[in-house]
Structures are given as structure tokens and as C-alpha cells.
Design a protein around this motif. Structure first.
Motif, PDB file in Angstrom:
ATOM      1  N   LEU A 136     -12.606  -4.145   6.108  1.00 52.33           N
ATOM      2  CA  LEU A 136     -12.718  -5.301   6.893  1.00 52.33           C
ATOM      3  C   LEU A 136     -12.563  -4.882   8.342  1.00 52.33           C
ATOM      4  N   ARG A 137     -13.238  -5.344   9.222  1.00 49.79           N
ATOM      5  CA  ARG A 137     -13.011  -5.296  10.635  1.00 49.79           C
ATOM      6  C   ARG A 137     -12.512  -6.696  11.054  1.00 49.79           C
ATOM      7  N   ASP A 138     -11.354  -6.685  10.894  1.00 45.14           N
ATOM      8  CA  ASP A 138     -10.496  -8.044  11.254  1.00 45.14           C
ATOM      9  C   ASP A 138      -9.319  -7.753  12.493  1.00 45.14           C
ATOM     10  N   GLY A 139      -9.319  -6.728  13.023  1.00 44.26           N
ATOM     11  CA  GLY A 139      -8.272  -6.428  14.011  1.00 44.26           C
ATOM     12  C   GLY A 139      -6.727  -6.268  13.428  1.00 44.26           C
ATOM     13  N   GLU A 140      -6.394  -6.552  12.231  1.00 47.68           N
ATOM     14  CA  GLU A 140      -5.091  -6.812  11.477  1.00 47.68           C
ATOM     15  C   GLU A 140      -4.312  -5.415  11.561  1.00 47.68           C
TER      16      GLU A 140
END
Length: 136
Positions: free
Chosen positions: A64-68
Motif C-alpha cells: 500500500l502507498r497510503d502514507g499510513e
């Protein structure tokens, strides 16, 4: 669609192609799709819809590239889904499913959703860019 019960193990035995989902039924305007997966899919996003995954067999990982928090530089992280686990990739989040040892998965997606989302170029040959195939 068939208005009879569908045995998912039997349905999965009816095809061998990887990353090539089969539509087993529909719920309202959503396809219920099953797929066999191994190796890596491609990084892609679905701008207008979430994507639901249920692991029927094996283990699926999703980059995932979600910045979490917990992600590496650039906000990348990986969630690992063992058999029986579910996960929803939110709309617009770039993701890449992969499975080292192979897995069987079930997905809910709006009818007509492409398996490669926003990617329209450089789709490798092992990934079927489709909106799903009829079962059987």
C-alpha cells in the motif's frame, strides 16, 4: 447469473489462470469475483471504489502507498492476509497484491471495475486486464 448455490472450491477448480478473476455472482451492482493468484500484480489504484479482499486459501500480501504509519520511505507498507482474513483497500489508494506461495481470493467490486484500475499501459502478460470473466 445462476440462481443456485455456488460451491467456491468447485468453482476455483474450474480454471487455472492466475490474476484472472471469475464472476461467481452479483449483489446489486457489485460482482463477487474469485481468483487464483501467485507472484505479483501491478501497482494500481481504483479512483472511484474501495476494493474488498477475502483470502479463501493461502496467504495474500498487499503493498500500500497510503502514507499510513509504519510505512517505509514514500509511505509504503504491506498488510499480510492469512486464510480467512479480509481487508479493504480504500478508493484512490495505490496498491499491489502479491502472494509468494499462491492464494485463492474473493473480491467485491462494482460491475465493470478493471483489475488494473488506473493502469492502462505496461500491464505485464501474467496479469489479465479485465472486468472479470464469467464462471464456467
Amino acid at each position: 447469473m445462476i440462481n443456485e448455490p455456488i460451491d467456491l472450491p468447485t468453482a476455483l477448480k474450474s480454471f487455472d489462470q492466475l490474476w484472472s478473476p471469475r464472476i461467481v455472482t452479483q449483489v446489486n451492482d457489485y460482482d463477487v469475483r474469485i481468483a487464483k493468484v501467485a507472484g505479483e500484480h501491478i501497482w494500481h489504484a481504483h479512483e472511484n471504489t474501495d476494493e474488498f479482499f477475502l483470502v479463501l486459501d493461502g496467504e495474500l500480501s498487499i503493498g500500500l502507498r497510503d502514507g499510513e504509519p509504519g510505512g517505509a520511505d514514500g509511505g509504503e507498507r504491506v498488510v499480510v492476509l492469512p486464510q480467512g482474513a479480509v481487508f479493504v483497500v480504500p478508493r484512490g489508494v495505490e496498491h499491489r497484491p502479491f502472494s509468494t506461495a499462491g492464494a485463492s481470493i474473493l473480491m467485491f467490486e462494482p460491475t465493470g471495475t478493471s483489475t488494473v484500475g488506473d493502469r492502462h499501459d505496461a500491464v505485464p502478460g501474467h496479469v489479465d486486464a479485465t472486468t472479470g470473466h464469467a464462471l464456467g
